[in-house]
Design an enzyme around this catalytic site. Structure first.
Site, mmCIF file in Angstrom:
data_model
loop_
_atom_site.group_PDB
_atom_site.id
_atom_site.type_symbol
_atom_site.label_atom_id
_atom_site.label_comp_id
_atom_site.label_asym_id
_atom_site.label_seq_id
_atom_site.Cartn_x
_atom_site.Cartn_y
_atom_site.Cartn_z
ATOM 1 N NE ARG A 18 68.413 60.443 73.526
ATOM 2 C CZ ARG A 18 69.591 60.270 74.489
ATOM 3 N NH1 ARG A 18 70.356 60.255 75.480
ATOM 4 N NH2 ARG A 18 68.121 60.100 76.077
ATOM 5 C CG ASN A 368 66.986 22.628 49.435
ATOM 6 O OD1 ASN A 368 67.862 23.716 48.876
ATOM 7 N ND2 ASN A 368 67.092 23.380 50.361
#
Ligand code: UD1
Ligand code: CA
Length: 446
Positions: A18, A368
């Site tokens: 479910r 970076n």
């Protein structure tokens, strides 16, 4: 009898159809931790050893998630009794108490189980009962003389009278380890579901003259998650607990309902959290920190007196020093911002060390990443990074150094120097007026 050794069996072999998910049900998260992670943490808190997790064949990701705890594989889902039986080999020779928990019931609390253990006498089975009025799907606890437990009848198998019983089976049980597998050998599957019900151990034990009892717990703790809607219900209940705990610990939550915690969020005293703040896992906030509205913080440490936000984002590895300020639309990742440093506006600081008292101007970016490697930017104590500086890592700005606004810094800057790295400004007096005059004249021609 709390000194008896304790083992736990956590049932998690259910398919969870479910949920409509590619992820096994018990790995869905509540407050940033998988449901089964919550349940195992509770078993650990009680000192259970071993903690055996029952999974279905192929649930390798569950096995990985629960390691180093062992898993037992239930070949076919033939019911909760059969599931517990799959753990028999893992518990060979164990004669203490065996605690049965469900991997999809993350709200159970250690204190509740500790009380259940403490109240335990010589009974073969203790069942954790919850009060659920009305036509619930839970198994009903049928009591006998002197309030002992006679049997459990599943809702599907219950008579109309039995269905009116509001004392229900939470699913949690404590069973005498010396008897558990003997009792399970005697349960059948002649019932509405054609399954081997764990709940039948009670009737089997009673038939042998053994005593079974009920310990009561708040119904909320037994919430089992079968659907996304129930997952959201569990999340809401867990958040309510975490908010209460934060406030009880001395934090001010101006609007508790809009603050979202993770299971492991640590807040110091006199922390103020403004509305709409989200804490992902792994966050530690020290005393006297002010977290302003709409901030998102995960795997980060914030030291005392710092001010974060509004609209700040602290990503994994962010470490913010005492009294530092991280302002709006500033993202910090894998970086140390030392005591008293400030990055107040519109910046990305990643893979960096920013020294104490440094000032990061608006629009500063640490570059970076070159597409392959991450490199570090080092900014010394007391440095002043001009607005709109791009720092191309690896690069070092010395202590007390300045960068001119708009600079692209690619080479190291010594202490106390100024670096300016941008096109020099050229000014031509009267140029604009002349330009307009020329074009205005040209326009009139056609
Ligand atoms: C069970 C109880 C019921 C109780 C309710 C509480 C039984 C027969 N019934 O019903 O009395 O009120 O829990 O929520 O025990 N599982 C396996 N293998 C299996 C079947 C189940 O591992 O073959 C696991 C499921 O993943 C789940 C747990 O056992 O975690 C409970 O199973 P479920 O089918 O949900 O039991 P309920 O019908 O809800
Ligand atoms: Ca269930």
């Amino acid at each position: 009898m709390t000194d008896r050794p304790l083992a736990a069996i956590v049932l998690a072999a259910g398919k969870g159809t479910r949920m409509r998910s590619a992820t096994p049900k018990v790995l869905h998260k509540v407050a940033g931790r998988s449901m089964i992670g919550h349940v195992i943490a509770v078993a650990e808190a009680l000192g259970a050893d071993p903690i055996v997790i029952v999974v279905a064949p192929g649930m390798d990701d569950v096995a990985r998630a629960v390691a180093p705890h062992p898993v037992a594989i239930q070949g076919e889902q033939r019911g909760t009794g059969d599931a517990v039986k799959s753990a028999q080999e893992s518990l060979a020779g164990f004669t203490g108490d065996v605690l049965i928990l469900y991997g999809d019931s993350p709200l159970i609390q250690p204190a509740t189980l500790a009380a259940m253990r403490h109240a335990r006498g010589g009974e073969a089975v203790t069942v954790l009962g919850i009060r659920v009025p009305g036509n619930s799907p839970y198994g009903r606890l049928v009591l006998g003389a002197e309030g002992t437990l006679d049997r459990i009848v599943e809702a599907l198998d219950a008579t109309e009278d039995e269905r009116r019983i509001d004392l229900c089976n939470s699913g949690v049980m404590l069973i005498d380890g010396a008897r558990i597998f003997g009792l399970l050998d005697r349960i059948g599957n002649n019932n509405a579901k054609g399954e081997y019900y764990l709940t039948d151990v009670v009737a089997v034990a009673r038939a042998e003259g053994l005593v079974c009892r009920v310990a009561e717990a708040p119904a909320e703790e037994a919430l089992g998650v079968n659907s996304r809607a129930e997952l959201a219900q569990a999340e809401a209940a867990m958040q309510a607990r975490l908010r209460q705990a934060a406030m009880a610990g001395g934090a001010t939550l101006i609007d508790p309902f809009s603050v979202w915690f993770s299971f492991d969020t640590v807040l110091g005293r006199d922390v103020t959290v403004e509305p709409n703040v989200v804490f992902g896992p792994g966050v530690t906030i020290a005393d006297d920190v002010h977290i302003r509205a709409f901030s998102h913080i995960e795997q980060a440490i914030v030291e005392s007196g710092a001010v974060i936000g509004p609209y700040a984002r602290l990503r994994p590895g962010a470490s913010i020093g005492q009294g530092a300020h991280i302002g709006n639309f500033v993202e910090i990742k894998n970086a140390r911002i030392d005591d008293g440093a400030k990055a107040n506006h519109l910046s990305y600081i990643g893979d960096a060390d920013v020294g104490a008292g440094a000032n990061i101007g608006a629009g500063t970016i640490t570059c970076n990443y070159d597409g392959f490697n991450k490199s570090r930017t080092r900014i010394g104590a007391g440095a002043f990074i001009g607005s709109d500086t791009t720092l191309v890592a690896p690069v070092t700005v010395g202590a007390g150094a300045f960068t001119g606004a708009g600079s692209t810094i690619t080479a190291d800057i010594p202490d106390d120097a100024l670096s300016v790295a941008r096109g020099r400004q050229v000014t031509k007096p009267g140029w604009a007026a002349a330009f307009r005059a020329e074009h205005g004249a040209a326009k009139k021609k056609d």
